[in-house]
Scaffold this active site. Structure first.
Site, PDB file in Angstrom:
ATOM      1  N   ARG A  36       0.822  -1.216   0.000  1.00 38.06           N
ATOM      2  CA  ARG A  36       0.000   0.000   0.000  1.00 38.06           C
ATOM      3  C   ARG A  36       0.855   1.265   0.000  1.00 38.06           C
ATOM      4  O   ARG A  36       0.451   2.280  -0.577  1.00 38.06           O
ATOM      5  CB  ARG A  36      -0.938  -0.002   1.202  1.00 38.06           C
ATOM      6  CG  ARG A  36      -2.048  -1.001   1.005  1.00 38.06           C
ATOM      7  CD  ARG A  36      -3.045  -0.946   2.113  1.00 38.06           C
ATOM      8  NE  ARG A  36      -4.212  -1.723   1.770  1.00 38.06           N
ATOM      9  CZ  ARG A  36      -4.934  -2.423   2.644  1.00 38.06           C
ATOM     10  NH1 ARG A  36      -4.611  -2.434   3.909  1.00 38.06           N
ATOM     11  NH2 ARG A  36      -5.976  -3.094   2.251  1.00 38.06           N
ATOM     12  N   LYS A 221     -19.608 -17.343   0.241  1.00 37.34           N
ATOM     13  CA  LYS A 221     -21.063 -17.239   0.261  1.00 37.34           C
ATOM     14  C   LYS A 221     -21.629 -16.478  -0.923  1.00 37.34           C
ATOM     15  O   LYS A 221     -21.081 -15.446  -1.312  1.00 37.34           O
ATOM     16  CB  LYS A 221     -21.485 -16.493   1.527  1.00 37.34           C
ATOM     17  CG  LYS A 221     -21.166 -17.216   2.805  1.00 37.34           C
ATOM     18  CD  LYS A 221     -21.666 -16.343   3.899  1.00 37.34           C
ATOM     19  CE  LYS A 221     -21.348 -16.831   5.270  1.00 37.34           C
ATOM     20  NZ  LYS A 221     -21.527 -15.743   6.217  1.00 37.34           N
ATOM     21  N   GLY A 377      -9.648  -9.677  -1.698  1.00 35.89           N
ATOM     22  CA  GLY A 377      -8.450 -10.107  -0.982  1.00 35.89           C
ATOM     23  C   GLY A 377      -7.958 -11.495  -1.330  1.00 35.89           C
ATOM     24  O   GLY A 377      -6.763 -11.701  -1.573  1.00 35.89           O
ATOM     25  N   GLY A 400     -13.245  -4.050  -0.479  1.00 33.23           N
ATOM     26  CA  GLY A 400     -14.617  -3.573  -0.338  1.00 33.23           C
ATOM     27  C   GLY A 400     -14.958  -2.479  -1.338  1.00 33.23           C
ATOM     28  O   GLY A 400     -16.051  -2.456  -1.908  1.00 33.23           O
TER      29      GLY A 400
HETATM   30  P1  AMP Z   1     -14.800 -14.577   0.108  1.00 36.36           P
HETATM   31  O1  AMP Z   1     -14.226 -13.712   1.172  1.00 36.36           O
HETATM   32  O2  AMP Z   1     -16.296 -14.572   0.058  1.00 36.36           O
HETATM   33  O3  AMP Z   1     -14.180 -14.330  -1.252  1.00 36.36           O
HETATM   34  O4  AMP Z   1     -14.483 -16.070   0.544  1.00 36.36           O
HETATM   35  C1  AMP Z   1     -13.187 -16.568   0.604  1.00 36.36           C
HETATM   36  C2  AMP Z   1     -13.176 -17.793   1.433  1.00 36.36           C
HETATM   37  O5  AMP Z   1     -14.023 -18.768   0.870  1.00 36.36           O
HETATM   38  C3  AMP Z   1     -11.813 -18.429   1.550  1.00 36.36           C
HETATM   39  O6  AMP Z   1     -11.369 -18.313   2.868  1.00 36.36           O
HETATM   40  C4  AMP Z   1     -12.044 -19.866   1.158  1.00 36.36           C
HETATM   41  O7  AMP Z   1     -11.398 -20.790   2.010  1.00 36.36           O
HETATM   42  C5  AMP Z   1     -13.544 -20.016   1.276  1.00 36.36           C
HETATM   43  N1  AMP Z   1     -14.056 -21.098   0.417  1.00 36.36           N
HETATM   44  C6  AMP Z   1     -13.854 -21.257  -0.897  1.00 36.36           C
HETATM   45  N2  AMP Z   1     -14.425 -22.391  -1.321  1.00 36.36           N
HETATM   46  C7  AMP Z   1     -15.005 -22.983  -0.260  1.00 36.36           C
HETATM   47  C8  AMP Z   1     -15.744 -24.182  -0.074  1.00 36.36           C
HETATM   48  N3  AMP Z   1     -15.980 -25.018  -1.090  1.00 36.36           N
HETATM   49  N4  AMP Z   1     -16.174 -24.470   1.172  1.00 36.36           N
HETATM   50  C9  AMP Z   1     -15.923 -23.628   2.202  1.00 36.36           C
HETATM   51  N5  AMP Z   1     -15.240 -22.479   2.087  1.00 36.36           N
HETATM   52  C10 AMP Z   1     -14.773 -22.149   0.867  1.00 36.36           C
END
Ligand code: AMP
Length: 420
Positions: A36, A221, A377, A400
């Site tokens: 950064r 999610k 990230g 974000g």
């Molecule tokens: P996000 O911050 O929404 O981009 O989510 C990232 C996180 O999703 C990472 O820490 C991954 O370990 C988790 N992730 C990715 N695929 C899966 C999965 N199949 N089951 C559980 N967690 C997951």
């Protein structure tokens, strides 16, 4: 709107909001990742090179009041190393030292102010005791807004020009990221080079993408990415879905997902997104096979099944071979690519193959002439982990902020400069 590259800072004093929210070593308080800080160097060098001087302001962490462990002092040696110049430091941003040091600043000099979040009015959120009534809450919020304006006004008095180059906080309506801009006439406020390049990359993807445009969505999610997916459905030709959110879609379509991550209250939404993709003629690619584990652990036993046939007691933690092949094929045939979110639990070696394969396919597509933007990230971490940062077109610095801009939202730090 003024563009920094066309502006001459000779003999001028600029106050520059940067994002020096860097990670620090817990024991030595040294900067452990200076990405950064490096991101702000172009803007700093431009102002100095023109013969101007500048006052830098930033936040670091989430202090509640003045807390030494969130001091910006550790940034000084890093800046001095990159700029080969002494950095002046005011141990406050509003106190007497800041006022007098800012006033005495001469061309060629740089003054760094202490963490702006040592003052709650930076964020504009009052710290309330428990058991306050709604009326009291309202009054406290209004009083804090007044203080926020006063803070912005005082800081604006330190310089003739305001430059915002803190993309990471552009989605926040804080004193130093947005409110302060109102105290400068339009011709004396502008973005720095970092924000300009972030905006150019995002606008290229959103508004002038070469077809086919593929959006790759992953992560935990679907609920976190609904607005992004909805906005992209109006713009892209292909959407690839991977990661944990896969299984909410598969369950919604009647598949067996065992113990995989699933948002039970988002099943209807998943079906609506599938229907909307059809209606808009967007190809929605879901995984066809799944690498499953019997526990959430790198030492887990694994099996591979069709994505809609995960057995009870097993959870899908990555995409498997057939999916990797299909996704890579779609990626390689694309001319514009946006990637947000990993394809699996890439933090564990055993479940990182899908994410790595997608990162490599994106790098190959870039070499073939595609414009590729990586944001969020975890996707950025995956690109860095595989040493591919300079093999893609643009890696965003704002998690974000990027997400909100790509969702189609107006960011306070952006609109304040543009006067929208
Ligand atoms: P996000 O911050 O929404 O981009 O989510 C990232 C996180 O999703 C990472 O820490 C991954 O370990 C988790 N992730 C990715 N695929 C899966 C999965 N199949 N089951 C559980 N967690 C997951």
């Amino acid at each position: 709107m003024k563009m920094i590259q066309d502006f001459n800072f000779k003999g001028k004093k600029a106050i520059v909001r940067v994002d020096f929210n860097v990670p620090l070593d817990k024991k030595t308080f040294t900067v452990t990742d200076d990405t950064r800080i490096r991101g702000a160097l172009l803007t700093i060098k431009k102002i100095l090179g023109d013969g101007g001087c500048l006052i830098l302001m930033s936040h670091l962490g989430r202090p509640e009041g003045r807390m030494e462990k969130y001091s910006l002092k550790p940034v000084i040696p890093v800046l001095e190393k990159y700029l080969d110049k002494k950095i002046l430091f005011a141990d406050d941003c509003l106190g007497e030292s800041a006022v007098s040091m800012a006033a005495a600043l001469k061309p060629g000099e740089i003054l760094l102010l202490e963490n702006v979040r040592f003052y709650p009015q930076e964020e504009g959120k009052p710290i309330l005791p428990e058991n306050v009534t709604d009326e009291e809450k309202k009054a406290a919020k209004a009083a804090m807004k007044v203080k926020q304006k006063e803070m912005a006004k005082q800081l604006s008095g330190y310089a003739e020009i305001y430059v915002n180059d803190a993309f990471g906080t552009a989605h926040r309506a804080h004193a130093t990221t947005a409110v302060i801009a109102d105290f400068f006439p339009e011709e004396n406020r502008m973005f720095g080079f970092l924000i300009n390049s972030e905006l150019a990359a995002m606008d290229k993807v959103l508004h002038s993408s070469q077809k086919p445009f593929t959006a790759i969505m992953g992560g935990a999610k679907v609920s976190d990415k609904i607005m992004l997916i909805e906005n992209l459905l109006n713009r892209c030709d292909n959407i690839i879905i991977g990661g944990g959110m896969t299984y909410t879609f598969i369950k919604a379509m009647g598949g067996k997902i065992g113990n995989s991550l699933c948002e039970g209250d988002k099943l209807d939404l998943a079906l609506q997104l599938i229907a909307k993709a059809k209606e808009k003629n967007v190809n929605l690619y879901l995984p066809v096979d799944s690498l499953n584990a019997d526990k959430f652990d790198n030492d887990a036993a694994t099996n591979i099944t069709a994505v809609d046939a995960v057995e009870d007691g097993w959870m899908g933690l990555d995409i498997a071979e057939k999916t990797i092949e299909k996704f890579s094929e779609v990626i390689m045939a694309s001319k514009t690519i946006l990637w947000n979110g990993p394809m699996g639990v890439f933090e564990m070696e055993k479940f990182s193959k899908g994410t790595t394969a997608v990162a490599k396919a994106i790098a190959d597509a870039t070499a073939n002439g595609a414009f590729t933007l990586i944001g969020g990230g975890d996707s950025v971490a995956a690109i860095n982990k595989n040493g591919l940062a300079d093999k893609v077109s643009y890696v965003s610095t704002g998690g974000g902020a990027m997400l909100e801009y790509m969702e189609g939202k107006k960011l306070p730090g952006i609109t304040a400069i543009r006067g929208e």
